[in-house]
Design a protein around this motif. Sequence first.
Motif, mmCIF file in Angstrom:
data_model
loop_
_atom_site.group_PDB
_atom_site.id
_atom_site.type_symbol
_atom_site.label_atom_id
_atom_site.label_comp_id
_atom_site.label_asym_id
_atom_site.label_seq_id
_atom_site.Cartn_x
_atom_site.Cartn_y
_atom_site.Cartn_z
ATOM 1 N N LEU A 1 -17.805 6.096 -6.743
ATOM 2 C CA LEU A 1 -16.706 6.718 -6.413
ATOM 3 C C LEU A 1 -16.576 6.803 -4.996
ATOM 4 O O LEU A 1 -15.714 6.661 -4.207
ATOM 5 C CB LEU A 1 -16.896 8.150 -6.996
ATOM 6 N N ARG A 2 -17.656 7.328 -4.172
ATOM 7 C CA ARG A 2 -17.555 7.472 -2.480
ATOM 8 C C ARG A 2 -17.214 6.118 -2.035
ATOM 9 O O ARG A 2 -16.538 5.974 -1.146
ATOM 10 C CB ARG A 2 -18.982 7.687 -2.402
ATOM 11 N N SER A 3 -17.938 4.848 -2.371
ATOM 12 C CA SER A 3 -17.655 3.682 -1.776
ATOM 13 C C SER A 3 -15.968 3.186 -2.061
ATOM 14 O O SER A 3 -15.415 2.741 -0.852
ATOM 15 C CB SER A 3 -18.635 2.476 -2.168
ATOM 16 N N ASN A 4 -15.746 3.434 -3.236
ATOM 17 C CA ASN A 4 -14.356 3.110 -3.471
ATOM 18 C C ASN A 4 -13.057 3.940 -2.696
ATOM 19 O O ASN A 4 -12.434 3.550 -2.223
ATOM 20 C CB ASN A 4 -14.111 3.163 -5.036
ATOM 21 N N LEU A 5 -13.551 5.119 -2.638
ATOM 22 C CA LEU A 5 -12.835 5.975 -2.095
ATOM 23 C C LEU A 5 -12.625 5.742 -0.234
ATOM 24 O O LEU A 5 -11.530 5.531 0.179
ATOM 25 C CB LEU A 5 -13.232 7.761 -1.915
ATOM 26 N N PHE A 6 -13.786 5.293 0.088
ATOM 27 C CA PHE A 6 -13.840 5.027 1.574
ATOM 28 C C PHE A 6 -12.912 3.844 1.645
ATOM 29 O O PHE A 6 -12.359 3.602 2.677
ATOM 30 C CB PHE A 6 -15.526 4.675 2.007
ATOM 31 N N SER A 7 -12.974 2.832 0.958
ATOM 32 C CA SER A 7 -12.247 1.415 0.958
ATOM 33 C C SER A 7 -10.875 1.816 0.813
ATOM 34 O O SER A 7 -9.859 1.154 1.424
ATOM 35 C CB SER A 7 -12.904 0.425 -0.109
ATOM 36 N N CYS A 8 -10.480 2.486 -0.230
ATOM 37 C CA CYS A 8 -9.186 2.968 -0.417
ATOM 38 C C CYS A 8 -8.417 3.580 1.000
ATOM 39 O O CYS A 8 -7.300 2.992 1.336
ATOM 40 C CB CYS A 8 -8.916 3.815 -1.438
ATOM 41 N N LEU A 9 -9.200 4.466 1.420
ATOM 42 C CA LEU A 9 -8.744 5.547 2.538
ATOM 43 C C LEU A 9 -8.637 4.651 3.759
ATOM 44 O O LEU A 9 -7.528 4.768 4.571
ATOM 45 C CB LEU A 9 -9.593 6.548 2.808
ATOM 46 N N LEU A 10 -9.590 3.479 4.027
ATOM 47 C CA LEU A 10 -9.441 2.831 5.148
ATOM 48 C C LEU A 10 -8.455 1.845 5.108
ATOM 49 O O LEU A 10 -7.586 1.383 5.977
ATOM 50 C CB LEU A 10 -10.956 1.943 5.397
ATOM 51 N N PHE A 11 -8.430 1.098 4.042
ATOM 52 C CA PHE A 11 -7.216 0.290 3.603
ATOM 53 C C PHE A 11 -5.888 1.013 3.957
ATOM 54 O O PHE A 11 -4.886 0.229 4.755
ATOM 55 C CB PHE A 11 -7.006 -0.072 2.184
ATOM 56 N N ASN A 12 -5.692 2.047 3.699
ATOM 57 C CA ASN A 12 -4.199 2.948 4.048
ATOM 58 C C ASN A 12 -4.011 3.090 5.512
ATOM 59 O O ASN A 12 -3.116 2.944 5.892
ATOM 60 C CB ASN A 12 -4.274 4.386 3.030
ATOM 61 N N GLU A 13 -5.177 3.081 6.070
ATOM 62 C CA GLU A 13 -5.195 3.347 7.763
ATOM 63 C C GLU A 13 -4.816 2.010 8.223
ATOM 64 O O GLU A 13 -4.097 1.980 9.376
ATOM 65 C CB GLU A 13 -6.668 3.898 8.230
ATOM 66 N N LEU A 14 -5.300 0.820 7.484
ATOM 67 C CA LEU A 14 -4.984 -0.379 8.129
ATOM 68 C C LEU A 14 -3.532 -0.774 8.035
ATOM 69 O O LEU A 14 -3.120 -1.391 8.819
ATOM 70 C CB LEU A 14 -5.906 -1.471 7.476
ATOM 71 N N GLU A 15 -2.896 -0.379 6.912
ATOM 72 C CA GLU A 15 -1.306 -0.616 6.546
ATOM 73 C C GLU A 15 -0.693 0.370 7.581
ATOM 74 O O GLU A 15 0.228 0.025 8.097
ATOM 75 C CB GLU A 15 -1.087 -0.478 5.132
ATOM 76 N N GLY A 16 -1.294 1.586 7.586
ATOM 77 C CA GLY A 16 -0.544 2.493 8.597
ATOM 78 C C GLY A 16 -0.523 2.040 10.093
ATOM 79 O O GLY A 16 0.545 2.438 10.662
ATOM 80 N N PHE A 17 -1.444 1.434 10.477
ATOM 81 C CA PHE A 17 -1.628 1.305 11.933
ATOM 82 C C PHE A 17 -1.834 -0.186 12.081
ATOM 83 O O PHE A 17 -0.778 -1.043 12.609
ATOM 84 C CB PHE A 17 -2.746 1.927 12.490
ATOM 85 N N ASN A 18 -2.793 -0.777 12.082
ATOM 86 C CA ASN A 18 -3.029 -2.311 12.424
ATOM 87 C C ASN A 18 -4.221 -2.781 11.498
ATOM 88 O O ASN A 18 -5.275 -1.957 10.952
ATOM 89 C CB ASN A 18 -3.293 -2.711 13.565
ATOM 90 N N GLY B 1 0.678 -1.222 0.109
ATOM 91 C CA GLY B 1 0.117 0.113 0.130
ATOM 92 C C GLY B 1 0.833 1.156 0.247
ATOM 93 O O GLY B 1 0.116 2.321 -0.020
ATOM 94 N N GLY B 2 2.065 1.238 0.074
ATOM 95 C CA GLY B 2 3.224 2.209 0.025
ATOM 96 C C GLY B 2 3.411 3.056 1.493
ATOM 97 O O GLY B 2 4.427 3.635 1.712
ATOM 98 N N ASN B 3 2.676 2.302 2.366
ATOM 99 C CA ASN B 3 3.026 2.835 3.929
ATOM 100 C C ASN B 3 3.191 4.435 3.961
ATOM 101 O O ASN B 3 4.401 4.850 4.664
ATOM 102 C CB ASN B 3 4.088 1.917 4.376
ATOM 103 N N PHE B 4 2.291 5.096 3.653
ATOM 104 C CA PHE B 4 2.505 6.506 3.357
ATOM 105 C C PHE B 4 2.502 7.127 5.079
ATOM 106 O O PHE B 4 1.742 6.599 5.747
ATOM 107 C CB PHE B 4 1.376 7.257 2.728
ATOM 108 N N GLU B 5 3.162 8.341 5.170
ATOM 109 C CA GLU B 5 3.212 8.960 6.244
ATOM 110 C C GLU B 5 1.873 9.306 6.813
ATOM 111 O O GLU B 5 0.748 9.671 5.814
ATOM 112 C CB GLU B 5 4.077 10.093 6.373
ATOM 113 N N THR B 6 1.310 9.679 7.999
ATOM 114 C CA THR B 6 0.005 9.926 8.510
ATOM 115 C C THR B 6 -0.565 11.105 7.748
ATOM 116 O O THR B 6 -1.569 10.854 7.252
ATOM 117 C CB THR B 6 0.033 10.277 10.097
#
Length: 370
Positions: A266-283, A31-36
């Motif tokens: 668009l809205r559902s896909n955006l939510f899924s992407c954003l939440l996935f990035n949080e899961l990689e960033g934290f747990n 996922g790229g493990n982006f900074e917060t």
Amino acid sequence: MVVGEIHNLCKNSSAFLPALRYLHGKADTFGGNFETQKRFSYFNYSNDEIKVPCGFLKEFPVSDSDRIAMESCNGVVVVSAIFNNHDKIRQPVGLGSQTLVDTCFFMFMDDITLQGLYEHKLIPQNSPDYKVGVWRIVKVFSEKPYENPAMNGVIPKYLVHRLFPNSKFSIWIDAKLQLMVDPLLLIHSLVVSKDADMAISKHPYYVHTMEEAMATARWKKWSDIDGLTQQMETYCKNGLLPWTTDKLPYSTDVPDSALILRKHGLRSNLFSCLLFNELEGFNPRDQLGFAFVRDKMNPKLKLNMFEVEVFEKIAVEYRHNLKKTGNVKAVSSGGGESKKTKRERSHGHLVLTDSSCQNYLLKMWGESHS
């Protein structure tokens, strides 16, 4: 009637536009493990030219034949996953005679889980493609994106719209569940008829994110207590609030994410992407980032959070497999081993004394006792 309406919706591509644009390239993690703050910068999707990070910055290792089959699914897809031989395959009940025309069923598995199917002679070892009942089995090769099986599981759970780029609706179902209602009826009643982007059950007990975080620490659902504390501190510092009636029509901050129904817009896909990035960033504990992403993202998600009693009619829940296969250690989302000393030092409780979450806690407890 439902079959015809869903079929016509799936043929009408304009109903799912505009399409979300994704960031492409190569990175050290899937996922790229982006900074917060970099992750948070994508929450306000104000320009269709923005390319959102949404996984696949490393290859998702499946066979070409499976990839072609996934891309050929252009209606409704039902998706599940079993990693580390954690569950059994459960066949859905109550499928209509026309359901399989517009619905695909895909189950993602790793080598350990497949070995169990070989041993029980449910699938032949020499077949290039596997099928058990309605489920097409997709083998995720040994060079999996993450060391942690739970993180590998959230790829098909939250990036289903990318794995199945031509599907129009999806249902994620945890492998511990058996689906008891036809998926087309579920999509129609919980998503289409409610004009929702996503449908998900309320949690049976918790309303506030912090309640779920405390339970995660208390019941050791994630061993890195310091990491959980940092996650909650980060969200509080960036505007996470406890649930109040001000958040209506969102009726709770905590879902039961074992079953997720989506329209791939668009809205559902955006939510899924954003939440996935949080899961990689934290747990990979997806309930912890759910309300923060939902409340902060723009455009707003049209969300149907249905009652627990509905969930109990839709699916039957079974226990996970109790037998361990090998000595699998808990690992953090970053790929390193979680340090048990952190859990021991915190005694299974979040340490939020003098933290940026104090206002959150006071408001939550005030609401609870008012």
